[in-house]
Design a protein around this motif. Structure first.
Motif, PDB file in Angstrom:
ATOM      1  N   PHE A   1       7.259   4.901 -19.199  1.00  0.00           N
ATOM      2  CA  PHE A   1       7.874   4.157 -20.303  1.00  0.00           C
ATOM      3  C   PHE A   1       7.041   4.383 -21.568  1.00  0.00           C
ATOM      4  CE2 PHE A   1       8.364   0.410 -22.994  1.00  0.00           C
ATOM      5  CZ  PHE A   1       9.746   0.255 -23.021  1.00  0.00           C
ATOM      6  N   ALA A   2       7.719   4.673 -22.680  1.00  0.00           N
ATOM      7  CA  ALA A   2       7.024   4.857 -23.964  1.00  0.00           C
ATOM      8  C   ALA A   2       6.982   3.529 -24.706  1.00  0.00           C
ATOM      9  CB  ALA A   2       7.742   5.903 -24.801  1.00  0.00           C
ATOM     10  N   MET A   3       5.803   3.169 -25.186  1.00  0.00           N
ATOM     11  CA  MET A   3       5.601   1.862 -25.841  1.00  0.00           C
ATOM     12  C   MET A   3       5.551   2.045 -27.352  1.00  0.00           C
ATOM     13  SD  MET A   3       2.648   0.770 -23.146  1.00  0.00           S
ATOM     14  CE  MET A   3       1.921   2.382 -23.379  1.00  0.00           C
ATOM     15  N   PRO A   4       6.585   1.615 -28.058  1.00  0.00           N
ATOM     16  CA  PRO A   4       6.670   1.930 -29.487  1.00  0.00           C
ATOM     17  C   PRO A   4       5.791   1.081 -30.410  1.00  0.00           C
ATOM     18  CG  PRO A   4       8.590   0.685 -28.803  1.00  0.00           C
ATOM     19  CD  PRO A   4       7.785   0.920 -27.577  1.00  0.00           C
ATOM     20  N   LEU A   5       5.279  -0.040 -29.900  1.00  0.00           N
ATOM     21  CA  LEU A   5       4.544  -0.964 -30.786  1.00  0.00           C
ATOM     22  C   LEU A   5       3.106  -1.176 -30.322  1.00  0.00           C
ATOM     23  CD1 LEU A   5       7.281  -3.748 -30.983  1.00  0.00           C
ATOM     24  CD2 LEU A   5       6.640  -2.237 -32.864  1.00  0.00           C
ATOM     25  N   ALA A   6       2.244  -1.524 -31.271  1.00  0.00           N
ATOM     26  CA  ALA A   6       0.869  -1.900 -30.933  1.00  0.00           C
ATOM     27  C   ALA A   6       0.865  -3.336 -30.421  1.00  0.00           C
ATOM     28  CB  ALA A   6      -0.020  -1.783 -32.163  1.00  0.00           C
ATOM     29  N   GLY A   7       0.105  -3.548 -29.370  1.00  0.00           N
ATOM     30  CA  GLY A   7       0.019  -4.887 -28.775  1.00  0.00           C
ATOM     31  C   GLY A   7      -0.053  -4.786 -27.259  1.00  0.00           C
ATOM     32  N   TRP A   8       0.304  -5.867 -26.595  1.00  0.00           N
ATOM     33  CA  TRP A   8       0.261  -5.889 -25.134  1.00  0.00           C
ATOM     34  C   TRP A   8       1.663  -5.679 -24.560  1.00  0.00           C
ATOM     35  CZ3 TRP A   8      -3.946  -6.030 -21.972  1.00  0.00           C
ATOM     36  CH2 TRP A   8      -5.184  -6.348 -22.553  1.00  0.00           C
ATOM     37  N   TRP A   9       1.736  -4.866 -23.510  1.00  0.00           N
ATOM     38  CA  TRP A   9       2.994  -4.572 -22.823  1.00  0.00           C
ATOM     39  C   TRP A   9       2.875  -4.928 -21.342  1.00  0.00           C
ATOM     40  CZ3 TRP A   9       7.464  -2.741 -25.120  1.00  0.00           C
ATOM     41  CH2 TRP A   9       7.337  -2.346 -26.466  1.00  0.00           C
ATOM     42  N   GLY A  10       3.882  -5.642 -20.850  1.00  0.00           N
ATOM     43  CA  GLY A  10       3.895  -6.034 -19.442  1.00  0.00           C
ATOM     44  C   GLY A  10       4.908  -5.211 -18.665  1.00  0.00           C
TER      45      GLY A  10
ATOM     46  N   GLY B   1       0.780  -1.237   0.000  1.00  0.00           N
ATOM     47  CA  GLY B   1       0.000   0.000   0.000  1.00  0.00           C
ATOM     48  C   GLY B   1       0.808   1.281   0.000  1.00  0.00           C
ATOM     49  N   LYS B   2       2.131   1.159   0.061  1.00  0.00           N
ATOM     50  CA  LYS B   2       2.965   2.375   0.114  1.00  0.00           C
ATOM     51  C   LYS B   2       3.857   2.469  -1.117  1.00  0.00           C
ATOM     52  CE  LYS B   2       3.076   3.199   5.066  1.00  0.00           C
ATOM     53  NZ  LYS B   2       2.858   2.065   5.929  1.00  0.00           N
ATOM     54  N   PRO B   3       4.103   3.700  -1.620  1.00  0.00           N
ATOM     55  CA  PRO B   3       4.974   3.851  -2.793  1.00  0.00           C
ATOM     56  C   PRO B   3       6.355   3.253  -2.551  1.00  0.00           C
ATOM     57  CG  PRO B   3       3.850   5.909  -2.306  1.00  0.00           C
ATOM     58  CD  PRO B   3       3.573   4.989  -1.153  1.00  0.00           C
ATOM     59  N   ALA B   4       6.848   2.534  -3.547  1.00  0.00           N
ATOM     60  CA  ALA B   4       8.151   1.862  -3.420  1.00  0.00           C
ATOM     61  C   ALA B   4       9.162   2.576  -4.308  1.00  0.00           C
ATOM     62  CB  ALA B   4       8.009   0.395  -3.829  1.00  0.00           C
ATOM     63  N   LYS B   5      10.167   3.198  -3.690  1.00  0.00           N
ATOM     64  CA  LYS B   5      11.172   3.946  -4.457  1.00  0.00           C
ATOM     65  C   LYS B   5      12.317   3.021  -4.882  1.00  0.00           C
ATOM     66  CE  LYS B   5      13.767   5.564  -0.426  1.00  0.00           C
ATOM     67  NZ  LYS B   5      14.270   6.689   0.325  1.00  0.00           N
ATOM     68  N   ASP B   6      13.041   3.456  -5.908  1.00  0.00           N
ATOM     69  CA  ASP B   6      14.237   2.752  -6.407  1.00  0.00           C
ATOM     70  C   ASP B   6      13.976   1.286  -6.758  1.00  0.00           C
ATOM     71  OD1 ASP B   6      15.762   5.047  -6.154  1.00  0.00           O
ATOM     72  OD2 ASP B   6      16.248   4.601  -4.048  1.00  0.00           O
ATOM     73  N   VAL B   7      12.807   1.033  -7.262  1.00  0.00           N
ATOM     74  CA  VAL B   7      12.451  -0.340  -7.650  1.00  0.00           C
ATOM     75  C   VAL B   7      12.626  -0.485  -9.163  1.00  0.00           C
ATOM     76  CG1 VAL B   7      10.471  -1.928  -7.922  1.00  0.00           C
ATOM     77  CG2 VAL B   7      10.884  -0.796  -5.733  1.00  0.00           C
ATOM     78  N   VAL B   8      13.211  -1.583  -9.577  1.00  0.00           N
ATOM     79  CA  VAL B   8      13.364  -1.849 -11.009  1.00  0.00           C
ATOM     80  C   VAL B   8      12.028  -2.343 -11.564  1.00  0.00           C
ATOM     81  CG1 VAL B   8      14.450  -3.367 -12.721  1.00  0.00           C
ATOM     82  CG2 VAL B   8      15.828  -2.345 -10.905  1.00  0.00           C
ATOM     83  N   VAL B   9      11.601  -1.722 -12.647  1.00  0.00           N
ATOM     84  CA  VAL B   9      10.398  -2.178 -13.348  1.00  0.00           C
ATOM     85  C   VAL B   9      10.847  -2.733 -14.693  1.00  0.00           C
ATOM     86  CG1 VAL B   9       8.129  -1.525 -14.278  1.00  0.00           C
ATOM     87  CG2 VAL B   9       9.002  -0.395 -12.214  1.00  0.00           C
ATOM     88  N   GLU B  10      10.666  -4.037 -14.860  1.00  0.00           N
ATOM     89  CA  GLU B  10      11.016  -4.663 -16.144  1.00  0.00           C
ATOM     90  C   GLU B  10       9.842  -4.521 -17.099  1.00  0.00           C
ATOM     91  OE1 GLU B  10      12.184  -8.686 -15.168  1.00  0.00           O
ATOM     92  OE2 GLU B  10      14.269  -8.057 -14.896  1.00  0.00           O
ATOM     93  N   VAL B  11      10.142  -4.292 -18.345  1.00  0.00           N
ATOM     94  CA  VAL B  11       9.100  -4.077 -19.354  1.00  0.00           C
ATOM     95  C   VAL B  11       9.358  -5.014 -20.528  1.00  0.00           C
ATOM     96  CG1 VAL B  11       7.910  -2.356 -20.781  1.00  0.00           C
ATOM     97  CG2 VAL B  11       9.131  -1.623 -18.717  1.00  0.00           C
ATOM     98  N   GLU B  12       8.313  -5.717 -20.945  1.00  0.00           N
ATOM     99  CA  GLU B  12       8.450  -6.568 -22.139  1.00  0.00           C
ATOM    100  C   GLU B  12       7.201  -6.502 -23.003  1.00  0.00           C
ATOM    101  OE1 GLU B  12       9.958 -10.569 -22.462  1.00  0.00           O
ATOM    102  OE2 GLU B  12      11.513 -10.181 -20.960  1.00  0.00           O
ATOM    103  N   TYR B  13       7.456  -6.644 -24.263  1.00  0.00           N
ATOM    104  CA  TYR B  13       6.386  -6.686 -25.269  1.00  0.00           C
ATOM    105  C   TYR B  13       5.934  -8.137 -25.441  1.00  0.00           C
ATOM    106  CZ  TYR B  13       4.215  -6.114 -29.911  1.00  0.00           C
ATOM    107  OH  TYR B  13       3.354  -6.114 -30.977  1.00  0.00           O
ATOM    108  N   TYR B  14       4.621  -8.354 -25.501  1.00  0.00           N
ATOM    109  CA  TYR B  14       4.093  -9.705 -25.748  1.00  0.00           C
ATOM    110  C   TYR B  14       4.181  -9.954 -27.253  1.00  0.00           C
ATOM    111  CZ  TYR B  14       1.382 -13.887 -24.751  1.00  0.00           C
ATOM    112  OH  TYR B  14       0.977 -15.194 -24.589  1.00  0.00           O
ATOM    113  N   ASN B  15       5.281 -10.606 -27.607  1.00  0.00           N
ATOM    114  CA  ASN B  15       5.704 -10.670 -29.007  1.00  0.00           C
ATOM    115  C   ASN B  15       5.061 -11.832 -29.764  1.00  0.00           C
ATOM    116  OD1 ASN B  15       7.114 -10.466 -31.404  1.00  0.00           O
ATOM    117  ND2 ASN B  15       9.043 -11.216 -30.553  1.00  0.00           N
ATOM    118  N   GLU B  16       3.869 -11.591 -30.264  1.00  0.00           N
ATOM    119  CA  GLU B  16       3.172 -12.634 -31.042  1.00  0.00           C
ATOM    120  C   GLU B  16       3.503 -12.514 -32.523  1.00  0.00           C
ATOM    121  OE1 GLU B  16      -0.977 -13.672 -29.005  1.00  0.00           O
ATOM    122  OE2 GLU B  16      -0.743 -11.511 -29.304  1.00  0.00           O
TER     123      GLU B  16
END
Lengths: 248, 135
Positions: free
Chosen positions: A206-215, A166-181
């Motif tokens: 994060f800017a998402m350059p492609l159409a589709g699903w992003w995790g 319930g509390k903001p978490a600082k300095d956390v790594v957020v991994e981002v991946e495209y669901y590459n179908e």
């Protein structure tokens, strides 16, 4: 000995890629009755590489409808070769903000000597309801959107705040991946999983350059451990959200 | 210049406050929910029920932007007037055919029924008159 080496190399090779819990509804928006009957898919996978992993029956899956929780009892096991994934059916028959979620059984990652638990959610807006997408639902680890998480164009920026208990978490790594179908090839392995970090307020963009699903998977060292074979192992807790982008 | 800016502002407002209409059948009734994007209700908004281009009923939503109306047709249009150029028309079709309501019958059908009934009464009296005359 040789076989052992090959097998351990394979395990290490797959562990290079990021794991993602997946909650994927048929669409991130429902506009008419034809789209109301939704199929939700739950997976554990490396989304860009499309390398699926086995997913045991989730501890809990369901939906928050305008903040009220409904636990699903209709999960169905599906098979992709020998690997399991899960589906459920849901009828979005009212204007509302639907937040689908899954809390999986922690997965033991031998290569990293830890358990992985990715609590995953996806937001669906039905019939232009438009209210409540920025509300946390109270998951232990959660990404709360700062950008509307549906009806996004390819190229849009997605911003969120990572909450841990319930509390903001600082300095956390957020991994981002495209669901590459589409079978896209990354220039090199470094490009497969993108990374951003949360600021002092737990926010990221994060800017998402492609159409589709992003995790987006915010990775947190949990304060709980899981016992296996008499030994306590740490838990990598993931607060995961999936958002969909479309072209014009 | 100010006019152009104002026009842009108004256009943006129209988009941001687009009117939504949701209708679902509940037995012999249709439940209608009207709201602007962001779930602000369209309070006491005029709702017209239209069949073949003709309005057959006009009602209003309540303070929650909701309305429950008796179904009188199987397929019709619902037009909600939210004011300030906020109008939304949707086509509604029942899941299963409803029995036609007498109030929604056409005038022609009503006149035909009336004429048949009147003719039957006249025929009975004419028959009685003929029978009396024979005696």
């Amino acid at each position: 000995m040789k076989a052992k080496f090959i097998l351990s190399s394979m395990v290490l090779a797959t562990s290079v890629f990021a794991h993602f819990g997946v909650v994927m509804p048929s669409s991130s928006t429902v506009n008419d009755e034809k789209e109301a009957k939704m199929s939700i898919t739950y997976r554990f996978t490396h989304p860009f590489e499309q390398m699926m992993m086995n997913m045991e029956k989730p501890v809990e899956a369901g939906v928050f409808v305008n903040g009220k929780k409904q636990v699903f009892t209709n999960l169905k096991e599906q098979k992709d070769g020998k690997l399991s994934y899960w589906t459920s059916e849901f009828n979005a028959n009212n204007p509302a903000m639907y937040q689908f979620y899954v809390d999986p059984k922690p997965y033991f990652e031998a290569a990293e000597d830890k358990f992985i638990r990715h609590i995953t959610k996806t937001v669906v807006n039905a019939y232009g309801f438009g209210e409540g997408w920025d509300k946390p639902v109270g998951l232990k680890a959660e990404i709360v959107p700062l950008s509307r998480p549906y009806a996004l164009y390819a190229g849009n920026i997605f911003s969120g705040v990572v909450l841990y208990k319930g509390k903001p978490a600082k300095d956390v790594v957020v991994e981002v991946e495209y669901y590459n179908e589409k079978g896209l090839k990354a220039p090199s392995e470094d490009f497969i999983t993108q990374e951003v970090k949360t600021n002092q307020n737990g926010e990221f963009s994060f800017a998402m350059p492609l159409a589709g699903w992003w995790g987006f998977a915010a990775l947190i060292d949990d304060d709980e451990s899981v016992k296996k074979d008499g030994k306590d192992y740490p838990v990598e807790l993931g607060g995961v959200i999936w958002v969909e982008t479309k072209g014009y | 210049m100010l006019k152009i800016v104002l026009a842009f502002v108004i256009c943006a407002t129209l988009n941001a406050h687009s009117l939504k209409v949701f209708a679902a059948q509940d037995g012999d009734f249709v439940d209608i929910k009207t709201y602007f994007y962001g779930n602000s209700p369209c309070k006491e908004c005029k709702v017209e029920f239209i069949k073949d281009g003709k309005i057959f009923e006009t009602l209003k939503t309540d303070d929650k932007g909701e309305l429950k109306a008796k179904l009188k047709e199987n397929k019709f249009e619902i037009l909600v007037d939210g004011g300030l150029a906020h109008e939304k028309k949707i086509t509604f079709e029942t899941n299963s055919p409803i029995a036609a309501d007498e109030s929604s019958e056409s005038n022609q059908a009503y006149i035909t029924k009336f004429a048949i009934a009147f003719g039957a009464i006249f025929g009975i009296f004419a028959l009685l008159y003929l029978l009396k005359r024979r005696k």
